[in-house]
Design an enzyme around this catalytic site. Structure first.
Site, short mmCIF file in Angstrom:
data_model
loop_
_atom_site.label_atom_id
_atom_site.label_comp_id
_atom_site.label_asym_id
_atom_site.label_seq_id
_atom_site.Cartn_x
_atom_site.Cartn_y
_atom_site.Cartn_z
N ASP A 213 3.56 5.52 -3.36
CA ASP A 213 4.53 7.16 -2.37
C ASP A 213 5.21 7.68 -3.66
OD1 ASP A 213 2.83 6.95 -0.62
OD2 ASP A 213 4.71 6.50 1.19
N SER B 271 0.98 -1.10 0.05
CA SER B 271 0.09 -0.01 -0.34
C SER B 271 0.73 1.29 -0.05
CB SER B 271 -0.35 0.30 1.57
OG SER B 271 -0.49 0.45 2.79
N CYS B 272 2.47 1.32 -0.15
CA CYS B 272 3.19 2.56 -0.13
C CYS B 272 4.11 2.61 -1.12
CB CYS B 272 3.94 1.98 1.20
SG CYS B 272 2.55 2.17 3.44
N PHE B 273 4.74 1.85 -0.39
CA PHE B 273 5.93 1.89 -1.75
C PHE B 273 5.37 2.63 -3.38
CE2 PHE B 273 10.02 -0.63 -0.59
CZ PHE B 273 9.75 -0.19 1.14
#
Ligand code: NAD
Length: 427
Positions: free
Chosen positions: A268, A263-265
């Site tokens: 982001d 859900s991040c890299f």
């Protein structure tokens, strides 16, 4: 201290449980009432190692849940915004949920007499706390900054090790516009053995993006090197092991494989690209990081086709659906593009994940889900390893059940099985 946590997903629930463990009184808020019911019953709304024990210990005592913002704000000194910040259709950050949570917090703050600090913990692009959250809170609370405090406190936990990471951080960053709110937020972490980096909100926001973008860059760099090594018949793992001995580089995040998800890299890096472009800069390295990552899963299929030819009607076992081991999270998992391409090629997919079968079944209703690896492998023409689950390392006789003993390994896990054609993705 009394804390309210807005949003009980991975970050919110873990932060709430850990703040309770540190001795604070915590109330959680979510618009999803089923999550609040679970928290009040001491049941984690998401899977995370150790979370169940902490919720059982603190629910009904130091930890509770509500859907009522006003109650939460009135009964706390500080509110953490922990809602999602997904990508929009162009890959830029979608701040819609942060804006909604900020409006609700502002409304709830209207009648509060005591000083209250709003902290953004969600990952947001630089300037969001000052130029988006603060004006919304001011508008809805009819107060001015200074009547209440505002701060940015990014979260660096890793899913799967989130409780450990929260309790043993390597950095705590607090960005605030004034000393009073910064001091209050920093004090919440008393008891943890970690220096608090104090700065302004936009620098705190940037630190989080640079952290994730740098790690994503290491992965895409390692994957590119792995792809080159494969063509030259060089073992990239041997190369990177030696390279990582250089103290300026370090041994971590140099493992090549099927790419990064979660859900991040992915979101982001894309959000930082969007923000950079918005500011008038073309971020060439970051764009390449995303491109390499998007191509990497397709290389699994290329290798599979090289071995099997046409995939139409072939039964392919996919082991691992979660974006990484020790979580049930499938967001941006590299198994998603792989399964899609297998289906587009007419293959039958027989999948297994120790935790993520159910979440993936909501995305792909037309593949077979198995309750163990042996059933997934039975009568298959090939097997793709997509997630680094520990239990896959000990698979052995299970591969005898395959019709055609072929492993394409996307995570460098299973080399050296006798009687099996083993193909490494980059090695
Ligand atoms: P999530 O999607 O798991 O959880 C968000 C929660 O917010 C959900 O439970 C949702 O129901 C709730 N919510 C939505 N709208 C709301 C509203 N108006 N009021 C109250 N609750 C609302 O998200 P997550 O993975 O916990 O991530 C949250 C933030 O933290 C994101 O910005 C993310 O980038 C960042 N982050 C995530 C991780 C991670 O590993 N998941 C790590 C570090 C930082």
């Amino acid at each position: 201290m009394k804390i309210s946590v807005i949003g009980t997903g991975y970050v919110g629930t873990v932060s709430a449980a850990c703040f309770a463990e540190l001795g604070h009184e915590v109330v959680c808020v979510d618009i999803d009432s089923s999550k609040i019911e679970k928290i009040n019953a001491g049941i984690p709304p998401i899977y995370e190692e150790g979370l169940s024990d902490l919720l059982k210990k603190h629910a009904g005592k130091k930890l509770s849940g509500t859907s009522d913002y006003r109650f939460a704000v009135m009964n706390s000194d500080v509110s953490f915004i922990c809602v999602g910040t997904p990508s929009d259709a162009d890959g830029n950050i979608d701040l819609g949920i942060v804006k909604a949570a900020s409006s609700s917090l502002g409304e709830a703050l209207k009648d509060k007499k005591d000083y209250h600090v709003i902290v953004v913990k969600s990952t947001v692009v630089p300037e969001t706390t000052e130029k988006v959250v603060l004006p919304i809170i001011e508008k809805h609370s009819k107060k001015r900054s200074g009547d209440f405090g505002i701060a940015m406190n990014p979260e660096f936990l890793r899913e799967g090790k989130a409780i450990y990471d929260f309790m043993h951080p390597d950095k705590i960053v607090v960005g605030s516009m004034d000393k009073r709110s910064g001091d209050l937020v920093a004090s919440l972490y008393n008891g943890l053995n970690c220096e608090v980096t104090r700065t302004n909100p936009r620098t705190a926001e940037m630190i989080k993006y640079v952290n994730n973008s740098f790690l994503a860059t290491k992965i895409s760099f390692s994957n590119e090197i792995g792809n080159i090594c494969k063509l030259l018949d060089i073992n990239t793992y041997e190369v990177m092991k030696a390279v990582g001995k250089d103290f300026r580089i370090g041994p971590y995040f140099l493992n090549s494989g099927a790419g990064f998800g979660g859900s991040c890299f992915p979101k982001d890096v894309k959000a930082l690209i969007g923000k950079a472009k918005n500011a008038g800069y073309e971020p060439l390295i970051l764009e390449s990081v995303v491109k390499v990552n998007e191509k990497q899963p397709g290389r699994m299929i290329l290798l599979l086709k090289k071995e099997l030819g046409d995939l139409k009607g072939k039964k392919i076992a996919v082991l691992g659906l979660a974006f990484k081991n020790d979580t049930d999270d499938i967001r941006e998992s590299r198994s998603i593009p792989v399964i899609k391409e297998l289906l587009d090629n007419g293959a039958q997919v027989s999948a297994y994940d120790p935790m993520a079968n159910e979440f993936m079944s909501r995305l792909f209703g037309n593949i077979k889900y198995n309750s163990n690896a042996a059933d997934a492998l039975k009568d298959s023409d090939g097997c793709l390893i997509m997630t680094e689950w520990d239990e896959f390392k000990s698979l052995d006789k299970e591969f005898d059940l395959m019709r055609n003993k072929l492993i394409i390994d996307g995570r460098h896990m299973l080399a050296g099985r006798k009687g099996i054609k083993y193909v490494g993705l980059c090695w």
